[in-house]
Design a protein around this motif. Sequence first.
Motif, PDB file in Angstrom:
ATOM      1  N   UNK A   1     -15.290  72.441 126.642  1.00 19.81           N
ATOM      2  CA  UNK A   1     -14.864  73.816 126.417  1.00 19.81           C
ATOM      3  C   UNK A   1     -16.029  74.794 126.470  1.00 19.81           C
ATOM      4  N   UNK A   2     -17.220  74.303 126.740  1.00 16.59           N
ATOM      5  CA  UNK A   2     -18.392  75.152 126.953  1.00 16.59           C
ATOM      6  C   UNK A   2     -19.173  74.606 128.142  1.00 16.59           C
ATOM      7  N   UNK A   3     -20.063  75.416 128.659  1.00 19.25           N
ATOM      8  CA  UNK A   3     -20.882  75.010 129.800  1.00 19.25           C
ATOM      9  C   UNK A   3     -22.336  75.366 129.539  1.00 19.25           C
ATOM     10  N   UNK A   4     -23.217  74.566 130.121  1.00 20.86           N
ATOM     11  CA  UNK A   4     -24.654  74.782 129.938  1.00 20.86           C
ATOM     12  C   UNK A   4     -25.395  74.013 131.018  1.00 20.86           C
ATOM     13  N   UNK A   5     -26.715  73.960 130.897  1.00 18.48           N
ATOM     14  CA  UNK A   5     -27.501  73.093 131.760  1.00 18.48           C
ATOM     15  C   UNK A   5     -27.073  71.652 131.505  1.00 18.48           C
ATOM     16  N   UNK A   6     -27.056  70.834 132.536  1.00 17.21           N
ATOM     17  CA  UNK A   6     -26.673  69.437 132.376  1.00 17.21           C
ATOM     18  C   UNK A   6     -27.786  68.687 131.639  1.00 17.21           C
ATOM     19  N   UNK A   7     -27.543  68.399 130.356  1.00 17.03           N
ATOM     20  CA  UNK A   7     -28.547  67.729 129.536  1.00 17.03           C
ATOM     21  C   UNK A   7     -28.500  66.210 129.677  1.00 17.03           C
ATOM     22  N   UNK A   8     -27.467  65.681 130.342  1.00 16.68           N
ATOM     23  CA  UNK A   8     -27.251  64.232 130.329  1.00 16.68           C
ATOM     24  C   UNK A   8     -27.685  63.517 131.601  1.00 16.68           C
ATOM     25  N   UNK A   9     -27.728  64.220 132.726  1.00 16.08           N
ATOM     26  CA  UNK A   9     -28.079  63.569 133.991  1.00 16.08           C
ATOM     27  C   UNK A   9     -29.514  63.044 133.947  1.00 16.08           C
ATOM     28  N   UNK A  10     -29.729  61.839 134.425  1.00 15.45           N
ATOM     29  CA  UNK A  10     -31.038  61.186 134.358  1.00 15.45           C
ATOM     30  C   UNK A  10     -31.828  61.280 135.665  1.00 15.45           C
ATOM     31  N   UNK A  11     -31.414  62.148 136.574  1.00 14.74           N
ATOM     32  CA  UNK A  11     -32.120  62.282 137.843  1.00 14.74           C
ATOM     33  C   UNK A  11     -33.461  62.982 137.627  1.00 14.74           C
TER      34      UNK A  11
END
Length: 235
Positions: free
Chosen positions: A188-198
Amino acid sequence: MLASNASLSGCAELNSALCAGAGEGHPGGGSLRTTLSPTGHLVVAVCLGFIGAFGLLNNLLVLVLFCRYKMLRSPINLLLINISVSDLLVCVLGTPFSFAASTQGRWLIGAEGCVWYGFANSLCIVSLISLAVLSYERYSTMITPTEADSSNYRKTSLGILLSWVYSLLWTLPPLFGWSHYGPEGPGTTCSVDWTAKTANNMSYIICLFVFCLIGPFLVIVYCYGKLLYAIKQVS
């Protein structure tokens, strides 16, 4: 295969445009599954509604007082107004969308709206940069008191411009491929992708953390530490 099916089932709870953008454009992104119950979404919506309404009224009051009373129009207060403007923009351009999404339990304005929300909320680092500029201004006034001029807006205006340019330098890159803005948490919110490990994403997160949090924080600690030390010496 199992992971792919789980991801797709999570995406079903968001609108199709948002899921398509997350699944095709950012394969390294995190899960979009909703993790909150309806009650949890309601609690979040109430909190966001309170924060948004209080922030809107409080920052509008600051702006009204600054405009109405000439005695408040000093360079130092102009920095505080810059912080209020930054917070007000978040209350107007960001919080209403996350509030509406929480009331429905899903993101409502599609992938492009998600990117916009992530960008608008990330730009609030203007407030932190402004606090760093404010602390440096107080520090420079202490070490060069003879140069202090309560009617000189040039340095303050330069500091305000710097805070916005610096913030834009760190919030625009995800729009051009260095990391990306996308859904976070319960979707329900958006932000920088903190989870991607690239490597692409991790390098941006580390730089953002160092230059937009640790850096300004150290400036604030150093400047006010010096001020407190000077006050202690005088007393």
